[in-house]
Structure formats: structure tokens, C-alpha cells
Design a protein around this motif. Structure first.
Motif, PDB file in Angstrom:
ATOM      1  N   THR A   1       0.833  -1.202   0.000  1.00 15.76           N
ATOM      2  CA  THR A   1       0.000   0.000   0.000  1.00 15.76           C
ATOM      3  C   THR A   1       0.865   1.248   0.000  1.00 15.76           C
ATOM      4  OG1 THR A   1      -1.670  -1.213   1.281  1.00 15.76           O
ATOM      5  CG2 THR A   1      -1.877   1.181   1.206  1.00 15.76           C
ATOM      6  N   LEU A   2       1.875   1.272   0.857  1.00 15.94           N
ATOM      7  CA  LEU A   2       2.765   2.430   0.930  1.00 15.94           C
ATOM      8  C   LEU A   2       3.567   2.603  -0.355  1.00 15.94           C
ATOM      9  CD1 LEU A   2       4.061   2.071   4.614  1.00 15.94           C
ATOM     10  CD2 LEU A   2       2.296   3.626   3.748  1.00 15.94           C
ATOM     11  N   LEU A   3       3.974   1.487  -0.967  1.00 11.30           N
ATOM     12  CA  LEU A   3       4.692   1.578  -2.241  1.00 11.30           C
ATOM     13  C   LEU A   3       3.815   2.242  -3.297  1.00 11.30           C
ATOM     14  CD1 LEU A   3       7.009   0.936  -4.189  1.00 11.30           C
ATOM     15  CD2 LEU A   3       6.016  -1.353  -4.490  1.00 11.30           C
ATOM     16  N   TRP A   4       2.540   1.852  -3.371  1.00  9.18           N
ATOM     17  CA  TRP A   4       1.645   2.450  -4.359  1.00  9.18           C
ATOM     18  C   TRP A   4       1.370   3.917  -4.028  1.00  9.18           C
ATOM     19  CZ3 TRP A   4       0.437   2.976  -8.934  1.00  9.18           C
ATOM     20  CH2 TRP A   4      -0.805   3.429  -9.389  1.00  9.18           C
ATOM     21  N   GLN A   5       1.187   4.249  -2.771  1.00  8.75           N
ATOM     22  CA  GLN A   5       0.939   5.640  -2.403  1.00  8.75           C
ATOM     23  C   GLN A   5       2.129   6.525  -2.773  1.00  8.75           C
ATOM     24  OE1 GLN A   5      -0.098   4.814   1.746  1.00  8.75           O
ATOM     25  NE2 GLN A   5      -2.149   5.594   1.359  1.00  8.75           N
TER      26      GLN A   5
ATOM     27  N   ALA B   1       2.996  -3.505  -6.852  1.00  4.17           N
ATOM     28  CA  ALA B   1       2.301  -3.247  -5.589  1.00  4.17           C
ATOM     29  C   ALA B   1       0.883  -3.814  -5.624  1.00  4.17           C
ATOM     30  CB  ALA B   1       2.269  -1.744  -5.315  1.00  4.17           C
ATOM     31  N   GLN B   2       0.235  -3.692  -6.754  1.00  2.00           N
ATOM     32  CA  GLN B   2      -1.130  -4.198  -6.918  1.00  2.00           C
ATOM     33  C   GLN B   2      -1.193  -5.711  -6.769  1.00  2.00           C
ATOM     34  OE1 GLN B   2      -2.493  -4.586 -11.011  1.00  2.00           O
ATOM     35  NE2 GLN B   2      -4.411  -3.536 -10.472  1.00  2.00           N
ATOM     36  N   LEU B   3      -0.366  -6.416  -7.522  1.00  2.00           N
ATOM     37  CA  LEU B   3      -0.455  -7.873  -7.577  1.00  2.00           C
ATOM     38  C   LEU B   3       0.153  -8.533  -6.345  1.00  2.00           C
ATOM     39  CD1 LEU B   3       0.338  -8.370 -11.372  1.00  2.00           C
ATOM     40  CD2 LEU B   3      -1.885  -8.143 -10.234  1.00  2.00           C
ATOM     41  N   ALA B   4       1.209  -7.947  -5.810  1.00  2.00           N
ATOM     42  CA  ALA B   4       1.778  -8.503  -4.578  1.00  2.00           C
ATOM     43  C   ALA B   4       0.784  -8.372  -3.430  1.00  2.00           C
ATOM     44  CB  ALA B   4       3.090  -7.790  -4.237  1.00  2.00           C
ATOM     45  N   ALA B   5       0.091  -7.258  -3.354  1.00  2.00           N
ATOM     46  CA  ALA B   5      -0.926  -7.084  -2.313  1.00  2.00           C
ATOM     47  C   ALA B   5      -2.072  -8.069  -2.521  1.00  2.00           C
ATOM     48  CB  ALA B   5      -1.455  -5.654  -2.331  1.00  2.00           C
ATOM     49  N   ALA B   6      -2.481  -8.255  -3.776  1.00  2.00           N
ATOM     50  CA  ALA B   6      -3.587  -9.178  -4.066  1.00  2.00           C
ATOM     51  C   ALA B   6      -3.275 -10.585  -3.561  1.00  2.00           C
ATOM     52  CB  ALA B   6      -3.860  -9.206  -5.569  1.00  2.00           C
ATOM     53  N   TRP B   7      -2.063 -11.044  -3.821  1.00  2.00           N
ATOM     54  CA  TRP B   7      -1.700 -12.397  -3.390  1.00  2.00           C
ATOM     55  C   TRP B   7      -1.519 -12.456  -1.878  1.00  2.00           C
ATOM     56  CZ3 TRP B   7      -1.125 -16.671  -6.659  1.00  2.00           C
ATOM     57  CH2 TRP B   7      -0.667 -17.838  -6.027  1.00  2.00           C
ATOM     58  N   GLN B   8      -0.815 -11.464  -1.329  1.00  2.00           N
ATOM     59  CA  GLN B   8      -0.440 -11.516   0.082  1.00  2.00           C
ATOM     60  C   GLN B   8      -1.629 -11.362   1.020  1.00  2.00           C
ATOM     61  OE1 GLN B   8       3.418  -9.746   1.151  1.00  2.00           O
ATOM     62  NE2 GLN B   8       2.352  -8.650   2.780  1.00  2.00           N
TER      63      GLN B   8
END
Length: 301
Positions: free
Chosen positions: A132-136, A164-171
């Protein structure tokens, strides 16, 4: 019994009217970006869920929280992007909320700040705060820090955003695995080159805004050749890094051929169809390719 006939008697309550107007406003902000944000994010959530003994009882919660998370991912980008580009939107996209007068700049800034704060909180709650912070950070530099004005910084920002999108989706479903990293990095890194396709749509507008996009720096013809070759190579990249290692059963072979075909169609369109409308369709086909590639992960992983 008296039945009221006045229209005022059947008007919805004010809070409902305000809510519907707010929903309409957010829809106007995000309607062209859903296929690149919410849909691919949720497809990779489903891939993570399906990859290890799917828990059907957990699925509704994952869909609900995942959709909310990626809506925040989308809206934080769109509002700041349109705040930065309001002057250009008045000329090219007057139907957007700011140039159309649907919302003031102050109202947009307040909503962006609130969305960023809520996005941080939801990212922490779901255990994906680092992404989230990476995308922000990335969206702020892209939209408000001038990265969007330089083609290599713009493409790098989009690549980091996809990671950031896909790593968050999986994690948010389960810990990242080496296989998951391969499936998220291949679509993400294509943005380093293939994202320049979108810059072919508005060369004159970018020139007036003093942007250094690839078509402006290297010329439209050279950019078209570069992008077409990149898409042709992408068909090979996805075959050898994603599908071949997974084993080409009938379902994966069909997806492999479909994605390769889309890449070749886009490459042909870029070289042969040289209008703004055609380039827009070609870029939208790329966003669909991105979604199909992530949908294939549901089958392969």
C-alpha cells in the motif's frame, strides 16, 4: 386512508441522495480505469485463493475486502491524477468531474486525503501495508511529482504500481511464493515498454503540456515499431516463462494461444491503424490482455 400525491412526499431522504451523488462522483472519477485496477487485482486474489486448497467459506470475505482495497487503489490514483491534469482535461476530457464542475478542487483534495488515509488503514488491516505504501509513494510521484511527464519515469511508475497491486492481491490471501512472483512480475515488467502504447493516443496534447513521452522524444513511427516488436516478443515471453513451465494442458494451451493472439493483434494494429481512436482501442486491448494473463494464473497456479 390518505395517500400523498405530492412528489415531495416520495423523495428519498437526504442522506440517500447524498450517497447516490457520491457514488456517481466516484464512478465519474474511475470509470476508465477499472479494467486496469480493480479487475486485475481481484483476478490475482482469486488466483491466490485457488492455488492452495480453496476455502469456500473465506471467499465472500476475500471478494468484499479485496474489491474495497482495489477500489481505494484506483480512486487514490484517479483523483490525484485528475487534480494534476485539470487544465488539460478542460480541453481533452471536459466530462471529468473537475472540468465539468461536478466537484471543486477543494472537494477533490479532501476526498483524496481521506481516501489515502483509509487506504493505509485497510492495507494495514489486510496485512499488505508495505505494498500500500509503495503504491501511495508511486502515485504521488507520478501524479504530483512530475514523473508522468517523462516516459521512462512514467513507465517505471506503472511497473511499480502493478507490482504493488499484484503482490498485495496475493499476500492478502496467503504468503507470496516463487511461482506467484513469476506470474506477477511478467505482466508488471511489460509496462516498462508496452505502456508507451497509451502515449500514441494524445501526442499533440502531450506536446502542448510539455511532456517528454516516447513518441515526442523518438518520433511516432519509431515508437510504433518499438511497441509492435515489444508486443510480439511478449507472446514468446509469456509462453516460455508462464505457460510452458506450468504444463500445457488443453486449458492452458488455449489461454496461451489467446494471449499470444492478442499480442499479435495489438502489434498489427499499432503498425497499421494510426488514428487516435484506433490507438485507444489498442491500449484497451492491452488492459484486457493484462486481465486475461492474471485470469490464466487461476488455472495455472
Amino acid at each position: 386512508m390518505h395517500i400523498p400525491t405530492s412528489l415531495s412526499a416520495i423523495r428519498p431522504p437526504r442522506w440517500l441522495t447524498a450517497l447516490l451523488l457520491e457514488i456517481h462522483l466516484y464512478w465519474r472519477f474511475t470509470r476508465y480505469d477499472i479494467s486496469a485496477t480493480i479487475i486485475p487485482g481481484m483476478l490475482f486474489v482469486l488466483a491466490a485463493w485457488h492455488s492452495d486448497q480453496p476455502n469456500w467459506s473465506a471467499l465472500p470475505g476475500l471478494v468484499l475486502w479485496g474489491t474495497f482495497y482495489f477500489w481505494l487503489y484506483c480512486i487514490t490514483f484517479c483523483i490525484s491524477n485528475q487534480l494534476a491534469g485539470e487544465a488539460e482535461d478542460r480541453r481533452n476530457k471536459p466530462d471529468r468531474p473537475l472540468p465539468s464542475g461536478l466537484i471543486s478542487r477543494r472537494g477533490a483534495w479532501l476526498r483524496w486525503i481521506a481516501a489515502m488515509a483509509l487506504f493505509t488503514l485497510v492495507g494495514w488491516w489486510l496485512g499488505v501495508l508495505e505494498w500500500t505504501l509503495l503504491w501511495q509513494m508511486t502515485l504521488t510521484l507520478h501524479n504530483l511529482g512530475g514523473f508522468a511527464r517523462h516516459y521512462w519515469l512514467k513507465n517505471l511508475s506503472m511497473t511499480l504500481g502493478a507490482i504493488a497491486q499484484l503482490a498485495a492481491a496475493w499476500q492478502m490471501v496467503r504468503p507470496l511464493t516463487p511461482e506467484a512472483w513469476i506470474w506477477l512480475l511478467v505482466p508488471a515488467v511489460t509496462l516498462l515498454s508496452n505502456a508507451s502504447l497509451q502515449d500514441l493516443r494524445d501526442i499533440e496534447g502531450d506536446r502542448l503540456s510539455h511532456r517528454h513521452t516516447m513518441p515526442i522524444v523518438f518520433g511516432a513511427d519509431a515508437t510504433r515499431v518499438f511497441v509492435a516488436v515489444a508486443f510480439a516478443l511478449l507472446a514468446l515471453l509469456t509462453h516460455f516463462t508462464l505457460f510452458a513451465p506450468a504444463g500445457l494442458n488443453a486449458g492452458l494451451l488455449l489461454l496461451d494461444v489467446l494471449l499470444a493472439g492478442m499480442c499479435l493483434v495489438i502489434a498489427g494494429r499499432v503498425l497499421l491503424l494510426r488514428t487516435t481512436a484506433a490507438d485507444h482501442v489498442s491500449y484497451m486491448l492491452y488492459t484486457y490482455w493484462y486481465c486475461f494473463a492474471l485470469a490464466a494464473a487461476i488455472v495455472a497456479l
